[in-house]
Design a protein around this motif. Structure first.
Motif, mmCIF file in Angstrom:
data_model
loop_
_atom_site.group_PDB
_atom_site.id
_atom_site.type_symbol
_atom_site.label_atom_id
_atom_site.label_comp_id
_atom_site.label_asym_id
_atom_site.label_seq_id
_atom_site.Cartn_x
_atom_site.Cartn_y
_atom_site.Cartn_z
ATOM 1 N N LEU A 41 61.984 57.978 36.891
ATOM 2 C CA LEU A 41 61.618 56.992 35.693
ATOM 3 C C LEU A 41 63.237 56.456 35.581
ATOM 4 N N SER A 42 64.254 57.144 34.986
ATOM 5 C CA SER A 42 65.592 56.872 34.828
ATOM 6 C C SER A 42 65.954 55.627 35.985
ATOM 7 N N GLY A 43 65.941 56.252 36.887
ATOM 8 C CA GLY A 43 66.437 55.463 37.688
ATOM 9 C C GLY A 43 65.536 54.954 39.024
ATOM 10 N N LYS A 84 58.745 46.417 41.002
ATOM 11 C CA LYS A 84 59.639 47.967 40.138
ATOM 12 C C LYS A 84 59.269 48.176 38.744
ATOM 13 N N PRO A 85 59.182 47.117 38.093
ATOM 14 C CA PRO A 85 57.896 47.621 36.637
ATOM 15 C C PRO A 85 56.921 47.910 37.225
ATOM 16 N N VAL A 86 55.929 47.838 37.613
ATOM 17 C CA VAL A 86 54.999 48.650 37.992
ATOM 18 C C VAL A 86 55.061 49.979 38.505
ATOM 19 N N SER A 87 56.370 49.999 39.506
ATOM 20 C CA SER A 87 56.830 51.441 39.554
ATOM 21 C C SER A 87 56.265 52.043 38.418
ATOM 22 N N CYS A 88 57.174 51.609 37.663
ATOM 23 C CA CYS A 88 57.485 52.134 36.326
ATOM 24 C C CYS A 88 56.686 52.788 35.946
ATOM 25 N N TYR A 89 55.121 51.946 35.442
ATOM 26 C CA TYR A 89 54.409 51.993 34.550
ATOM 27 C C TYR A 89 53.563 52.896 35.478
ATOM 28 N N PHE A 90 53.421 53.795 36.251
ATOM 29 C CA PHE A 90 52.571 54.132 37.557
ATOM 30 C C PHE A 90 53.603 55.560 37.347
#
Length: 97
Positions: free
Chosen positions: A38-40, A80-86
């Motif tokens: 997540l931080s990456g 990427k924000p969608v990926s961060c959410y998941f």
């Protein structure tokens, strides 16, 4: 990456986050792996914005291949924000607070 618009740091950053993501998927009980992923992802959002803004090709040298490459980089940045959410949801499922 295909048209060499961006430096190698763009590819290395995204591919290393991909490798950490594979590690996070394989180790289902590790909170550290999912937090690193997540931080990456959040870090690559920032570096992608910098790479796209600094290395965007000039209008007179914008070929179809360069336009496609930059378009795919922008699409990756938008997803990427969608990926961060998941990934955050996966973190919560694994017991993170």
């Amino acid at each position: 990456c295909m048209s060499y618009n961006f430096p190698t740091s763009y590819a290395w950053g995204n591919f290393s986050v991909l490798a950490v993501g594979i590690w996070a998927i394989v180790q289902r009980d590790s909170l550290d792996a999912i937090m690193m992923f997540l931080s990456g992802l959040l870090l690559t959002v920032l570096t992608d914005i910098i790479h796209i803004s600094v290395f965007y090709p000039a209008k007179n040298s914008l070929t179809d291949l360069k336009r496609f490459t930059v378009g795919m980089a922008i699409l990756s940045l938008l997803l990427k924000p969608v990926s961060c959410y998941f990934v955050y949801q996966m973190y919560r499922e694994r017991g993170g607070e």
